[in-house]
Design a protein around this motif. Structure first.
Motif: not given
Length: 335
Positions: A236-260
């Motif tokens: 609502i404050a204008g930030h581009d945020v995704t989640g909550p995502i399981p940690a064992d998913t978000v750190f998979v390289p193909d997934h992690a590179r989608r985010y800054d």
């Protein structure tokens, strides 16, 4: 041309920090960084430890009224130790010297006299034994600058990982993961990514706290009651945020590179993945302070410091990376 003045604290006197400073000075002599370096530490101890590993850096006394040495020397802001330093054997009697070092470096950066701060590791247990309530650099600088909340960000291996909680016992983490803590972490992270990292519209992923991000409430309700509402507020404050995502998913390289950047809930949720990816070259950044602060991502390595031959083989890569990042951020900030 004026170059940024970077403060470097030499860390625990009995640790590997003094040797790393000597290696940095030698590297600066051969391939200079576009910076003025001011090292905080005991000048005689630093010179002795450099000679111990076969180096003779060009150390000169710090001069507050000059623009720095013209010959590429490293300036020393003298912080005398109380008792003689034995490499590998920290002494609580020198705790006051370490605290003075951190205090003076903090204040020099907070006043704008120096553009950024790079810290070598300290031995927390020794500072506690010396009578100081010290849980870490991050908390120390936040208290010293009267900042209500700062964020620990680790950078390396193509990842940026921010932490909602830092140096807490695992049993205390769930209670510390509040909606406000998650929202403020996202806000501070997003502001730093835009200002200091020059990322105009940062994309941020947020981890869940529990395995499988709570499995729909079957493995915990923190994701439903705390983290998801915090993410909604950040959006609502204008930030581009995704989640909550399981940690064992978000750190998979193909997934992690989608985010800054990725927001982890606690220290050992996010940092093992980053340290594995960065091969010891990670950098710790404290966000939310009135100045830029980076640090190595390793400890004092007392075992290496104790043995002169091993000290010669210490890897300065994380310190070099911390200096490189401090310079990059100072440039973006206009320092």
């Amino acid at each position: 041309m004026t170059v940024p003045a970077i403060a470097i604290t030499s860390g625990e006197p009995a640790g590997i920090g003094p040797e790393l400073v000597a290696m940095l000075a030698a590297r600066h002599h051969d391939r200079p960084w576009p910076a003025r370096f001011v090292v905080f530490g005991d000048r005689d101890m630093l010179a002795t430890r450099a000679e111990r590993i076969g180096l003779r850096p060009h150390f000169v006394p710090f001069d507050a009224v000059s623009a720095g040495p013209a010959d590429g020397g490293i300036e020393i802001w003298h912080e005398p130790v109380v008792v003689r330093v034995v490499p590998g054997q920290p002494d609580p009697a020198n705790a006051a010297s370490v605290i003075a070092m951190l205090t003076h470096a903090n204040d020099a950066c907070a006043t704008g006299a120096l553009a950024a701060l790079v810290t070598a590791p300290v031995q927390k247990s020794v500072l506690l034994d010396g009578g100081f309530a010290f849980t870490g650099h991050t908390e120390f600088f936040a208290a010293r600058t009267h900042v209500p909340r700062v964020v620990m960000l680790l950078v390396g291996g193509g990842l940026r990982v921010a932490l909602v909680t830092t140096h807490l016992a695992l049993a205390d983490v769930a209670a510390a993961v509040t909606r406000d803590a998650v929202v403020r972490t996202i806000e501070i992270l997003a502001a730093a990514l835009a200002r200091d990292f020059a990322i105009a519209s940062p994309r941020i992923a947020v981890c869940g706290l529990n395995p499988h991000a709570g499995e729909g409430g079957h493995l915990g309700r923190e994701e439903i009651d705390v983290i998801a509402p915090a993410i909604a507020a950040a959006r609502i404050a204008g930030h581009d945020v995704t989640g909550p995502i399981p940690a064992d998913t978000v750190f998979v390289p193909d997934h992690a590179r989608r985010y800054d950047a990725i927001v982890a809930m606690y220290h050992d949720q996010g940092l093992p993945a980053l340290k594995a990816a960065s091969f010891g070259g990670g950098v710790n950044v404290t966000l939310g302070l009135p100045f830029i602060r980076t640090s190595v991502d390793h400890g004092t390595a007392l075992d290496l410091a104790a043995d002169g031959a091993k000290a010669r083989t210490a890897d300065p890569g994380s310190l070099y990376a911390a200096v490189d990042l401090a310079l990059e951020l100072a440039t973006h900030r206009g320092g």
